[in-house]
Design an enzyme around this catalytic site. Structure first.
Site, PDB file in Angstrom:
ATOM      1  N   ARG A  80       0.577  13.990  13.410  1.00 48.10           N
ATOM      2  CA  ARG A  80       1.200  13.944  12.148  1.00 48.10           C
ATOM      3  C   ARG A  80       0.989  15.251  11.295  1.00 48.10           C
ATOM      4  NH1 ARG A  80      -1.148   8.481  10.010  1.00 48.10           N
ATOM      5  NH2 ARG A  80       0.800   8.655   8.627  1.00 48.10           N
ATOM      6  N   ASP A 111       4.430   0.164  12.109  1.00 52.43           N
ATOM      7  CA  ASP A 111       3.190  -0.302  11.630  1.00 52.43           C
ATOM      8  C   ASP A 111       3.195  -1.823  12.069  1.00 52.43           C
ATOM      9  OD1 ASP A 111       2.692   2.012  10.501  1.00 52.43           O
ATOM     10  OD2 ASP A 111       3.429   1.365   8.631  1.00 52.43           O
ATOM     11  N   ARG A 157      -8.714  -0.628   4.349  1.00 54.61           N
ATOM     12  CA  ARG A 157      -7.733   0.541   3.762  1.00 54.61           C
ATOM     13  C   ARG A 157      -6.491  -0.106   3.437  1.00 54.61           C
ATOM     14  NH1 ARG A 157      -7.378   5.923   7.242  1.00 54.61           N
ATOM     15  NH2 ARG A 157      -6.017   6.331   5.347  1.00 54.61           N
ATOM     16  N   CYS A 174      -4.931  12.502  13.209  1.00 56.97           N
ATOM     17  CA  CYS A 174      -5.526  11.235  12.813  1.00 56.97           C
ATOM     18  C   CYS A 174      -5.610  10.444  14.270  1.00 56.97           C
ATOM     19  CB  CYS A 174      -5.109  10.595  11.821  1.00 56.97           C
ATOM     20  SG  CYS A 174      -3.569   9.481  11.931  1.00 56.97           S
ATOM     21  N   LYS A 206       0.818  -0.991  -0.118  1.00 58.10           N
ATOM     22  CA  LYS A 206       0.081  -0.111   0.061  1.00 58.10           C
ATOM     23  C   LYS A 206       0.850   1.216  -0.050  1.00 58.10           C
ATOM     24  CE  LYS A 206      -1.665   1.380   3.988  1.00 58.10           C
ATOM     25  NZ  LYS A 206      -1.205   2.955   4.504  1.00 58.10           N
ATOM     26  N   ASN A 207       1.844   1.349   0.970  1.00 63.93           N
ATOM     27  CA  ASN A 207       2.708   2.375   1.193  1.00 63.93           C
ATOM     28  C   ASN A 207       3.542   2.729   0.008  1.00 63.93           C
ATOM     29  OD1 ASN A 207       1.015   3.235   3.288  1.00 63.93           O
ATOM     30  ND2 ASN A 207       2.502   2.399   4.869  1.00 63.93           N
TER      31      ASN A 207
HETATM   32  N1  EPU Z   1       6.457  14.354  11.368  1.00 67.47           N
HETATM   33  C1  EPU Z   1       6.497  15.560  11.597  1.00 67.47           C
HETATM   34  N2  EPU Z   1       6.417  16.487  10.732  1.00 67.47           N
HETATM   35  C2  EPU Z   1       6.358  16.093   9.436  1.00 67.47           C
HETATM   36  C3  EPU Z   1       6.337  14.946   8.910  1.00 67.47           C
HETATM   37  C4  EPU Z   1       6.345  14.109   9.939  1.00 67.47           C
HETATM   38  O1  EPU Z   1       6.538  16.107  12.782  1.00 67.47           O
HETATM   39  O2  EPU Z   1       6.323  17.097   8.539  1.00 67.47           O
HETATM   40  C5  EPU Z   1       6.526  13.174  12.358  1.00 67.47           C
HETATM   41  C6  EPU Z   1       5.125  12.495  12.517  1.00 67.47           C
HETATM   42  O3  EPU Z   1       4.373  13.229  13.197  1.00 67.47           O
HETATM   43  C7  EPU Z   1       5.686  11.041  12.935  1.00 67.47           C
HETATM   44  C8  EPU Z   1       7.178  10.873  12.528  1.00 67.47           C
HETATM   45  O4  EPU Z   1       7.316  12.579  12.205  1.00 67.47           O
HETATM   46  O5  EPU Z   1       5.784  11.611  14.510  1.00 67.47           O
HETATM   47  C9  EPU Z   1       7.119  10.052  11.351  1.00 67.47           C
HETATM   48  O6  EPU Z   1       6.059  10.200  10.529  1.00 67.47           O
HETATM   49  P1  EPU Z   1       6.294  10.041   8.973  1.00 67.47           P
HETATM   50  O7  EPU Z   1       6.099  11.412   8.020  1.00 67.47           O
HETATM   51  O8  EPU Z   1       7.231   9.150   8.704  1.00 67.47           O
HETATM   52  O9  EPU Z   1       4.887   9.091   8.691  1.00 67.47           O
HETATM   53  P2  EPU Z   1       4.021   9.279   7.409  1.00 67.47           P
HETATM   54  O10 EPU Z   1       4.976   9.457   6.366  1.00 67.47           O
HETATM   55  O11 EPU Z   1       2.701  10.269   7.589  1.00 67.47           O
HETATM   56  C10 EPU Z   1       4.362   6.672   6.744  1.00 67.47           C
HETATM   57  C11 EPU Z   1       3.398   5.803   6.378  1.00 67.47           C
HETATM   58  C12 EPU Z   1       2.614   5.236   7.905  1.00 67.47           C
HETATM   59  C13 EPU Z   1       4.029   4.774   8.623  1.00 67.47           C
HETATM   60  C14 EPU Z   1       4.840   6.000   8.892  1.00 67.47           C
HETATM   61  C15 EPU Z   1       6.062   5.750   9.640  1.00 67.47           C
HETATM   62  C16 EPU Z   1       2.482   6.139   4.157  1.00 67.47           C
HETATM   63  C17 EPU Z   1       1.406   6.410   3.407  1.00 67.47           C
HETATM   64  N3  EPU Z   1       2.374   5.770   5.373  1.00 67.47           N
HETATM   65  O12 EPU Z   1       3.331   7.784   7.112  1.00 67.47           O
HETATM   66  O13 EPU Z   1       1.920   4.013   7.542  1.00 67.47           O
HETATM   67  O14 EPU Z   1       3.518   4.434   9.990  1.00 67.47           O
HETATM   68  O15 EPU Z   1       5.166   6.351   7.641  1.00 67.47           O
HETATM   69  O16 EPU Z   1       6.622   4.457   9.116  1.00 67.47           O
HETATM   70  O17 EPU Z   1       3.643   5.641   3.703  1.00 67.47           O
HETATM   71  C18 EPU Z   1      -0.001   2.346   7.824  1.00 67.47           C
HETATM   72  O18 EPU Z   1       0.508   2.100   6.695  1.00 67.47           O
HETATM   73  O19 EPU Z   1      -0.639   2.073   8.799  1.00 67.47           O
HETATM   74  C19 EPU Z   1       0.804   3.733   8.328  1.00 67.47           C
HETATM   75  C20 EPU Z   1       0.119   4.684   9.184  1.00 67.47           C
END
Ligand code: EPU
Length: 421
Positions: A121, A306, A398, A116, A22-23
């Site tokens: 996030r 995850d 999802r 969320c 998915k990701n």
């Molecule tokens: N963060 C910030 N600012 C930002 C971006 C991130 O503070 O601008 C923080 C977040 O709040 C969090 C940490 O950095 O505490 C890491 O977040 P990240 O940005 O890596 O998460 P994401 O990109 O929103 C993806 C996956 C998630 C997975 C996380 C961590 C996708 C679509 N989603 O989310 O997947 O948990 O990386 O590996 O790739 C899932 O599949 O169930 C899922 C939630």
């Protein structure tokens, strides 16, 4: 809303094939915005989130067709550069369209994702990187409006925190930027590498994906994605490993990538699970009793957040106390309250969950709160005595393709109860 009815206690045996990730699918779909033409993506899982991303692309004017794991996306005529609130609120990964839209059109408008179930996030790191590349950013009516006149300018960006979609978004934004963009403290996740490989096959110049420094040299144009096949879903793999481990099962997990799940394999072996590599997959054999073990989530290649919930379900029936620490998201213990309803003994102290293994979990009506929390309830229900009804499984839909069919094929007693209007 559909529910899952699971009767626990069956040993799961047989073979299961893992779907595309998915990701990895979501950023690749967003990447098709970057150029005109028809892109083909293969091994695309049939999931609600993939459907939502397809809807976002359609809003922009793309023609999207899905057939048997193959996505055809025609982005020849895009009329909008807007990701609307109605879609972003149902899937925050819609924000992945921001980088590609700015790169193609020089401007974009994306509904600001709110918090969320698992945490606040924010997307501040995506936005500050774009600002560093010369974009003007304003917030209006809940929308982030990004404008860079014509093209972005290459920049040296240091991500304060490792961010997966942040790295992906800026990598896509930078493909047409003037000069070189360097991303430091970039995410190492396999999905980032898959995206970089796909972008390079379209004509981008990206090096270093899979390391913490990624360099993107701007090019003038890209061609559409030609039959890129998505990597296997490492979290679906880990979830089926947990399912086999907790049911004293013996499951051959096919079409997966061992190099993407090293930390999961290592941790599972510490709990007494036998994992053997075979020519067409990995065999996972659950022990009579799982051994307790501590885990701390961290970005790749460490143990993934995850998989935290599914691992906790395993530890809930282990022979001792396990300390689980969630370091990525501040509210990713929503499954705990539901596991407690099934007889688990877990205390949360700040970011740490102390999980005291019990002899037996008991079936109960429980509620899915987010995607991986739902998966942990499925894992727990498969070993629990009696019936578990999991409500709100749209969360599960999802991110897991035909999960109940895959579990039933392994001998699990699981049924979907369709919602009747
Ligand atoms: N963060 C910030 N600012 C930002 C971006 C991130 O503070 O601008 C923080 C977040 O709040 C969090 C940490 O950095 O505490 C890491 O977040 P990240 O940005 O890596 O998460 P994401 O990109 O929103 C993806 C996956 C998630 C997975 C996380 C961590 C996708 C679509 N989603 O989310 O997947 O948990 O990386 O590996 O790739 C899932 O599949 O169930 C899922 C939630």
């Amino acid at each position: 809303m559909d529910k899952l009815l699971i009767k626990g206690g069956k040993q799961l045996k047989g073979e299961v094939s893992i779907s595309g990730a998915k990701n990895a699918a979501l950023p690749l779909m967003a990447a098709t915005i970057l150029c005109k033409g028809k892109s083909v993506i293969k091994n695309v899982p049939k999931l609600r989130d993939v459907n939502t991303m397809a809807e976002v692309l359609k809003t922009l004017g793309a023609v999207v067709e899905y057939n048997n794991g193959i996505l055809n996306i025609d982005t020849t005529v895009l009329t909008e550069a807007v990701a609307p609130y109605e879609l972003v609120k149902t899937m925050r990964a819609s924000v992945l369209t921001l980088g590609p839209m700015v790169a193609r059109f020089g401007h974009a408008k994306v509904s600001m994702p709110g918090g969320c179930a698992i945490g606040a996030r924010p997307i501040n790191l995506h936005l500050s990187a774009l600002e560093k590349m010369g974009a003007d950013i304003t917030l209006d009516g809940g929308y982030v409006i990004v404008d860079c006149c014509k093209v972005l300018t290459g920049a040296h960006i240091l991500f304060e925190t490792v961010t997966v979609t942040g790295t992906e978004n800026i990598m896509m934004a930078a493909v047409f930027a003037e000069g070189k963009t360097i991303l430091e403290n970039a995410a190492l996740e396999p999905e980032v590498v898959d995206l970089a490989n796909a972008l390079n096959s379209m004509g981008a110049q990206i090096t270093g994906a899979g390391t913490s420094t990624i360099e993107i040299t701007g090019v003038d144009e890209l061609k559409p994605l030609d039959s890129h096949s998505i990597i296997p879903d490492r979290i679906e793999t880990g979830t089926f490993m947990a399912i086999s481990a907790i049911t004293q099962g013996n499951v051959l997990i096919k079409r997966t990538r061992v190099d993407h799940i090293m930390a999961i394999i290592e941790k599972f072996r510490q709990t007494g699970v036998i994992i053997e590599e075979e020519p067409d997959g990995i065999r996972v054999i659950g022990p009579e009793k799982l051994t307790s073990s501590n885990v701390k989530t961290n970005p790749f290649p460490s143990f993934p957040t995850d998989m935290q919930a599914q691992f906790m379900a395993m530890m809930a029936v282990s022979n001792g106390t396990s300390i689980i620490q969630e370091t990525i998201f501040e509210n990713r213990y929503m499954h705990v309250a539901e596991l407690l309803r099934m007889g688990a003994k877990i205390e949360i102290v700040d970011t740490i969950a102390n999980v005291h293994g019990v002899k037996q979990l008991k079936g109960a009506p429980v509620m899915a709160t987010d995607l991986r929390a739902s998966a942990s309830l499925v894992v727990a229900a498969l070993v629990a005595e009696g019936e578990t009804i999991i409500d709100r499984i749209y969360h599960l839909d999802r991110g897991y393709e035909r999960i109940e069919e895959k579990i039933a094929a392994l001998g699990g007693d699981v049924k979907r109860i369709k919602y009747k209007k």
